[in-house]
Design a protein around this motif. Structure first.
Motif, short mmCIF file in Angstrom:
data_model
loop_
_atom_site.label_atom_id
_atom_site.label_comp_id
_atom_site.label_asym_id
_atom_site.label_seq_id
_atom_site.Cartn_x
_atom_site.Cartn_y
_atom_site.Cartn_z
N UNK A 1 10.27 5.35 -18.17
CA UNK A 1 11.61 5.14 -17.91
C UNK A 1 12.24 5.32 -16.41
N UNK A 2 13.13 4.73 -16.40
CA UNK A 2 13.69 4.62 -15.05
C UNK A 2 13.99 6.05 -14.55
N UNK A 3 14.63 6.82 -15.25
CA UNK A 3 15.31 8.13 -14.93
C UNK A 3 14.14 9.11 -14.71
N UNK A 4 12.85 8.96 -15.11
CA UNK A 4 11.80 9.69 -14.66
C UNK A 4 10.89 9.17 -13.60
N UNK A 5 11.23 8.01 -13.03
CA UNK A 5 10.38 7.51 -11.97
C UNK A 5 10.34 8.23 -10.53
N UNK A 6 11.49 8.82 -10.13
CA UNK A 6 11.36 9.65 -9.09
C UNK A 6 10.49 10.67 -9.04
N UNK A 7 10.17 11.38 -10.46
CA UNK A 7 9.13 12.48 -10.82
C UNK A 7 7.84 12.26 -11.02
N UNK A 8 7.46 11.01 -10.85
CA UNK A 8 6.11 10.47 -11.50
C UNK A 8 5.54 10.02 -10.08
N UNK A 9 4.36 10.45 -9.73
CA UNK A 9 3.53 10.05 -8.55
C UNK A 9 2.74 8.82 -8.91
N UNK A 10 2.62 7.77 -8.13
CA UNK A 10 1.87 6.82 -8.41
C UNK A 10 0.40 6.92 -8.91
N UNK A 11 -0.07 7.83 -8.36
CA UNK A 11 -1.60 8.16 -8.67
C UNK A 11 -1.77 8.39 -9.97
N UNK B 1 0.93 -1.13 0.01
CA UNK B 1 0.08 0.04 0.18
C UNK B 1 0.83 1.20 0.02
N UNK B 2 0.53 2.10 -0.84
CA UNK B 2 1.36 3.64 -0.91
C UNK B 2 0.23 4.69 -0.95
N UNK B 3 0.49 5.78 -0.59
CA UNK B 3 -0.22 7.03 -0.85
C UNK B 3 -0.15 7.68 -2.23
N UNK B 4 -1.06 8.18 -2.60
CA UNK B 4 -1.20 8.64 -3.81
C UNK B 4 -0.08 9.52 -4.30
N UNK B 5 0.75 10.54 -3.41
CA UNK B 5 1.56 11.55 -3.79
C UNK B 5 3.00 10.75 -3.75
N UNK B 6 2.95 9.31 -3.37
CA UNK B 6 4.36 8.68 -3.46
C UNK B 6 4.94 8.60 -4.88
N UNK B 7 6.28 9.21 -4.90
CA UNK B 7 6.90 8.95 -6.29
C UNK B 7 7.07 7.24 -6.46
N UNK B 8 6.91 7.11 -7.88
CA UNK B 8 7.14 5.74 -8.51
C UNK B 8 8.42 4.87 -7.93
N UNK B 9 9.33 5.69 -7.93
CA UNK B 9 10.76 5.22 -7.64
C UNK B 9 10.75 4.59 -6.07
N UNK B 10 10.10 5.40 -5.24
CA UNK B 10 10.06 5.15 -3.75
C UNK B 10 9.21 3.90 -3.59
N UNK B 11 7.74 3.99 -4.29
CA UNK B 11 6.83 2.81 -4.32
C UNK B 11 7.42 1.48 -4.81
N UNK C 1 -1.22 -0.77 -4.40
CA UNK C 1 -2.35 -0.21 -4.24
C UNK C 1 -2.25 1.01 -3.66
N UNK C 2 -3.13 2.11 -4.16
CA UNK C 2 -3.04 3.29 -3.76
C UNK C 2 -4.24 3.44 -2.57
N UNK C 3 -3.77 3.91 -1.31
CA UNK C 3 -4.64 4.12 -0.35
C UNK C 3 -4.48 5.49 0.17
N UNK C 4 -5.57 5.96 0.96
CA UNK C 4 -5.71 7.10 1.50
C UNK C 4 -5.06 7.05 2.88
N UNK C 5 -5.43 8.28 3.55
CA UNK C 5 -4.48 8.40 4.58
C UNK C 5 -4.92 7.37 6.06
N UNK C 6 -6.04 6.85 5.66
CA UNK C 6 -6.52 5.68 6.70
C UNK C 6 -6.11 4.29 6.13
#
Length: 515
Positions: free
Chosen positions: A442-452, A398-408, A421-426
């Protein structure tokens, strides 16, 4: 992405595709201590026989195209989940069989018709995919809420009946002249109306047993009733198959009684005689004890009742059907040439002999193919219970919507998960991150793309129970086509993510195994 199972313990990737990755313990990011409470993973066993899917964080893995959910056996009157009926000149098969039609009698031609009730997988080793509107020709109406279609091939057979019957009328009623073709066209329409009544008998019986009917189709060799579920008991199977020939016999009797009220050698007399003979042939032909005919379904029900195994009934009726196909291929031309069907041997030469042989070959091919399809559908029904949502679900993080793709992806790789799975604060699930979308970044863009931005919003149909299996699982996927589904426990807790591609691979593998 790797898979996980229900208790929170990581589980290795898909089995049977190279070395398994050892389970890894869940880790938390020291730079994000606040995530320690919500970074729990849900566990799911990997789909059996599938190849390891690329970890979400691996940019070098090939892209995996999403697959749409399997669609089951339309089903004819026989299918993994539903049977298929085919009728010749009104032959009928319940459960996914097909029915050939008998050769035309020496008098008014009898055109074969098949009633084919189909439900469930299509017999080609792939789960069937149901559309909202089945289509299949020109929509003529919806008796009992079931759409009735006339296939384009019907117009070809209607023209053929009109031409053949018109030639016979010229010998019986030469005074008609060119009007004989209008009478012949009326006969063709009336005959297929009889076929429709035959099919409606199957439909009414199926609805009475609470078996969904997808559609009725009138086509070149008769009619098809696509029943999407299989009868639950041999008694119901027998009844479902028998009502079609029974209605054809009733129609033949009605036309016989009507024939007694008119003068022979008149237009009404010829039409009633032709319809009586045609419906009688349809009934008798469909009662032959071999799949995919109605008689084959009845034989299947009897063997099923005796042995307690529907598969034994299918095998017996299918092999009888194949023997029947050989008998039709060899015996029909011999019968017509010998005059056993009512015409003199002198008349059956040249083109007539070729026509008889061609008709016999077509009928034999339909019966043989229908018997083989019945065996495949029966095998599919046997293997359907092997498709279990709990066993095929991928582990999810589970990850929150503003999580960068690379972090997820880092979190997923850290615990061997293969879904996000994108989840809310709860912690309530909101959407699923699509695997195909991940691979496309692309891998170099993943830190700048949110999972949402890569997620598909969850709908009610995309939430399925981890307890679903077999036909119930396929029904749930067909009801809401998607590439991924959120799998939840009965308590509502996230169990993981189910990929339609994994279900399809497991389905194909199960079908490849012998019964």
């Amino acid at each position: 992405m790797d898979e996980s199972g229900g208790s929170g313990q990581p589980r290795p990737g898909n089995e049977g595709a190279g070395p398994e990755a050892p389970p890894t313990a869940r880790t938390t990011d020291p730079a994000h201590p606040e995530q320690q409470q919500r970074d729990r993973t849900t566990r799911a066993t990997p789909p059996e026989g599938t190849t390891d899917a690329p970890a979400p964080g691996d940019p070098d893995t090939p892209r995996q195209d999403p697959a749409s959910p399997p669609r089951e056996p339309a089903a004819p009157h026989e299918a993994p989940g539903a049977p298929a009926h085919k009728d010749h000149p009104d032959t009928d098969t319940s459960a996914s069989p097909q029915h050939p039609t008998p050769p035309p009698p020496p008098g008014p031609p009898a055109v074969p018709s098949r009633s084919h009730a189909r439900s469930g997988p299509d017999g080609h080793g792939r789960p069937p995919h149901r559309t909202q509107e089945p289509g299949g020709g020109i929509l003529m109406g919806r008796p009992f809420g079931v759409p009735v279609y006339v296939a384009p091939s019907w117009f070809l057979v209607a023209a053929l009946i009109t031409w053949v019957f018109g030639g016979q009328l010229d010998r019986v009623l030469p005074e008609l002249g060119a009007a004989r073709y209008l009478v012949s066209l009326f006969f063709a329409v009336a005959f297929y109306a009889s076929v429709l009544i035959h099919e409606l008998a199957h439909t009414v019986a199926a609805l009475r047993f609470k078996l969904p009917v997808r559609r009725i189709q009138l086509q070149f060799f008769g009619g098809v009733s696509e029943i999407e579920k299989e009868a639950e008991t041999p008694g119901r199977e027998f009844t479902l198959a028998f009502v079609g020939p029974l209605l054809s016999l009733v129609l033949a009797g009605i036309f016989y009684l009507a024939l007694q009220t008119v003068r022979p050698g008149t237009v009404p007399g010829v039409l009633l005689a032709g319809l009586m003979i045609s419906n009688l042939i349809v009934a008798v032909f469909n009662l032959l004890p071999g799949l995919p005919l109605d008689g084959g379904r009845m034989l299947r029900a009897v063997v099923w009742k005796i042995t307690g195994r529907p598969m034994s009934g299918t095998v017996a009726a299918a092999w009888v059907g194949r023997a029947l196909a050989v008998a039709v291929l060899i015996g029909l031309p011999l019968l017509t040439q010998s005059g056993a069907l009512g015409s003199s041997a002198e008349d059956n030469v040249g083109m007539d002999t070729v026509t008889d042989a061609l008709l016999a070959a077509i009928l034999a091919a339909i019966i043989w193919t229908g018997a083989g399809n019945s065996l495949r559908m029966a095998r599919l029904r046997e293997h359907l219970p092997e498709l279990r949502a709990r066993a095929l679900t991928r582990r999810a993080v589970p990850v929150e919507s503003d999580t960068p793709l690379s972090e997820a992806l880092r979190r997923a790789n850290g615990v061997g998960a293969r879904a996000l799975v994108v989840v809310d604060a709860h912690g309530a699930p909101l959407s699923l991150v699509r695997e195909a979308a991940i691979v496309g970044v692309p891998e170099h863009r993943r830190p700048w793309v949110a999972v949402s931005g890569l997620a598909q919003e969850l709908t009610d149909g995309m939430r399925i129970s981890a307890e679903l299996a077999g036909e119930d699982l396929l029904d749930a996927l067909r009801a809401a086509p998607a590439t991924e589904y959120l799998v939840v426990e009965e308590t509502g807790e996230i169990y993981g993510v189910l990929s339609a591609a994994d279900v399809e691979r497991a389905f194909v593998k199960a079908m490849a195994r012998p019964s």
